[in-house]
Write a protein that holds these residues in place. Structure first.
Motif, PDB file in Angstrom:
ATOM      1  N   MET A   1      -3.584 -32.748  14.067  1.00  0.00           N
ATOM      2  CA  MET A   1      -1.963 -33.178  13.731  1.00  0.00           C
ATOM      3  C   MET A   1      -2.238 -34.584  13.244  1.00  0.00           C
ATOM      4  N   LYS A   2      -1.844 -34.408  12.081  1.00  0.00           N
ATOM      5  CA  LYS A   2      -1.634 -35.660  11.198  1.00  0.00           C
ATOM      6  C   LYS A   2      -0.259 -36.084  11.207  1.00  0.00           C
ATOM      7  N   VAL A   3       0.097 -37.690  10.889  1.00  0.00           N
ATOM      8  CA  VAL A   3       1.283 -37.311  10.584  1.00  0.00           C
ATOM      9  C   VAL A   3       1.917 -38.638  10.249  1.00  0.00           C
ATOM     10  N   GLY A  14       8.569 -50.051   8.381  1.00  0.00           N
ATOM     11  CA  GLY A  14       8.035 -49.438   9.445  1.00  0.00           C
ATOM     12  C   GLY A  14       7.326 -48.190   8.488  1.00  0.00           C
ATOM     13  N   VAL A  15       5.460 -47.938   8.339  1.00  0.00           N
ATOM     14  CA  VAL A  15       5.293 -46.864   8.570  1.00  0.00           C
ATOM     15  C   VAL A  15       4.116 -47.377   9.323  1.00  0.00           C
ATOM     16  N   ALA A  16       3.938 -45.533   9.664  1.00  0.00           N
ATOM     17  CA  ALA A  16       2.835 -44.789  10.560  1.00  0.00           C
ATOM     18  C   ALA A  16       1.904 -43.769  10.435  1.00  0.00           C
ATOM     19  N   VAL A  17       0.562 -43.627  10.453  1.00  0.00           N
ATOM     20  CA  VAL A  17      -0.442 -42.124  10.617  1.00  0.00           C
ATOM     21  C   VAL A  17      -1.081 -42.169  12.000  1.00  0.00           C
ATOM     22  N   TYR A  18      -0.355 -41.366  13.039  1.00  0.00           N
ATOM     23  CA  TYR A  18      -0.668 -40.733  14.511  1.00  0.00           C
ATOM     24  C   TYR A  18      -1.314 -39.630  14.136  1.00  0.00           C
ATOM     25  N   ASP A  19      -2.474 -39.350  14.497  1.00  0.00           N
ATOM     26  CA  ASP A  19      -3.304 -37.827  14.843  1.00  0.00           C
ATOM     27  C   ASP A  19      -3.004 -37.720  15.958  1.00  0.00           C
ATOM     28  N   THR A  20      -2.884 -36.549  16.528  1.00  0.00           N
ATOM     29  CA  THR A  20      -2.733 -36.257  17.778  1.00  0.00           C
ATOM     30  C   THR A  20      -3.899 -36.257  18.127  1.00  0.00           C
ATOM     31  N   GLU A  21      -4.682 -35.397  18.124  1.00  0.00           N
ATOM     32  CA  GLU A  21      -6.351 -35.919  18.687  1.00  0.00           C
ATOM     33  C   GLU A  21      -7.021 -36.587  18.866  1.00  0.00           C
ATOM     34  N   ALA A  22      -7.208 -37.776  17.992  1.00  0.00           N
ATOM     35  CA  ALA A  22      -7.445 -39.641  17.536  1.00  0.00           C
ATOM     36  C   ALA A  22      -6.600 -40.918  17.809  1.00  0.00           C
ATOM     37  N   GLY A  23      -5.606 -40.395  18.459  1.00  0.00           N
ATOM     38  CA  GLY A  23      -4.173 -41.221  18.400  1.00  0.00           C
ATOM     39  C   GLY A  23      -3.489 -41.932  17.376  1.00  0.00           C
TER      40      GLY A  23
END
Length: 337
Positions: A1-3, A14-23
């Motif tokens: 899941m990309k958040v 602040g802005v970031a993208v976190y992937d529950t599989e890739a970090g």
């Protein structure tokens, strides 16, 4: 899941993208320090306007860094409180509107839960349960953490937070804004023992904090001194030592009270080198986020939001930031029960 995570609670966008599989895939941050320095502190209206100017460009940059487009996102998380109401409104409005337009879920994240979970972004992440010391500009608290969302506040400041005490004392000594890091740097030049300040509330039961009296003690010492550069450095050293000792004593007490062997330290003051060294002396495993994740950032919001979005939580299509919001009201994640 990309958040996509959005942080705009105070004076940093602040802005970031976190992937529950890739970090963590990307992270961008813009600080308003230079703008507010002219006024010696954060001006809420100016902060809000600057978030408006910077947020959308930072979203584009974070997505580009991650090699993604808006259509690749599976959810959006944004800070909904605590914080400055105008600044919170900017992030909440942008985040919730984007989620609605993309037909993906959105989640309102508690700012302090973001700080509390920031060490989970590191390779050597702590396991539950642990005691968390949250020390940011506006908050100082000790929290018993059994799982994500399962929080009990053991103690908190009854007046100034540590960050506020640092900044106000630094301003009193004529240091530039933001004063906390400047005072810590000056303290390294001070001579130990020249001044002795009280360790507030350590001789009474409980885990609450009070730093207003310590701030007053520093002011009195400064007014009664010759106000030389040496006096300034010595007072900065004594003030920092009193704060660090107080925090360490209360942390040790919290560990003994809970019986836990792990402690997490997060928030802007968690970057203080003297505090890190002192807490490393505790008879427990102590975990810190990297320096960049001690201060407000989008990565911690993206991570905290991703955990809850992946568990099926989401917000209705409304925008309702909470300038005041207790950690103890958060929902425990289903898999944490």
């Amino acid at each position: 899941m990309k958040v996509l995570g959005i942080e705009s609670s105070c004076d940093e966008t602040g802005v970031a993208v976190y992937d529950t599989e890739a970090g963590l895939l990307s992270e961008r941050l813009y600080s308003q320090v230079a703008m507010h320095a002219e006024y010696g502190g954060v001006v809420p209206e100016l902060a809000s306007r600057d978030h408006i100017r910077k947020l959308v460009p930072l979203v584009r940059e974070a997505l580009s860094d991650a090699g993604l487009t808006l259509n690749d996102l599976d959810g959006i998380a944004y800070t909904s409180g605590p914080g400055l109401i105008g600044a919170l409104m900017v992030g909440a409005s942008v985040g919730r509107t984007m989620a609605w337009s993309l037909n993906i879920p959105a989640l309102a994240v508690h700012h302090m839960e973001g700080h509390l979970l920031a060490p989970m972004l590191e390779d050597s992440a702590p396991e539950f349960p642990f005691v968390a010391l949250l020390v940011s500009g506006g908050h100082t608290m000790l929290v018993q953490v059994k799982a994500v969302g399962d929080y009990v506040i053991l103690g908190e400041s009854v007046d100034d937070a540590v960050g506020e005490a640092f900044d106000k004392t630094a301003k009193m000594l004529g240091l530039s804004y933001p004063g906390g890091p400047e005072l810590a740097k000056l303290a390294e030049q001070g001579v130990p023992g020249e001044y002795k300040f009280p360790r507030p509330m350590v001789n009474r039961p409980g885990l609450d904090f009070s730093f207003s009296g310590l701030k007053t003690a520093a002011l009195q010492a400064w007014n009664q001194s010759a106000q030389t550069p040496e006096d300034k450095a010595n007072i900065a050293h004594a003030f920092q030592e009193a704060v660090v000792d107080t925090l360490a004593i209360k942390c040790d007490r919290a560990l003994k009270q809970t019986g836990y062997q792990r402690m997490v330290v997060a928030g802007g003051v968690g970057a203080n080198k003297r505090l890190r060294a002192k807490l490393d002396e505790l008879r427990a495993e102590v975990f810190f986020p990297r320096q960049a994740f001690c201060t407000d950032n989008g990565a911690m919001i993206a991570y905290a939001g991703a955990l809850r979005l992946a568990a099926g939580q989401f917000e209705p299509a409304t925008i309702s930031p909470k300038p005041r919001w207790s950690l103890e009201t958060l929902t425990v994640l289903p898999d944490a029960v």
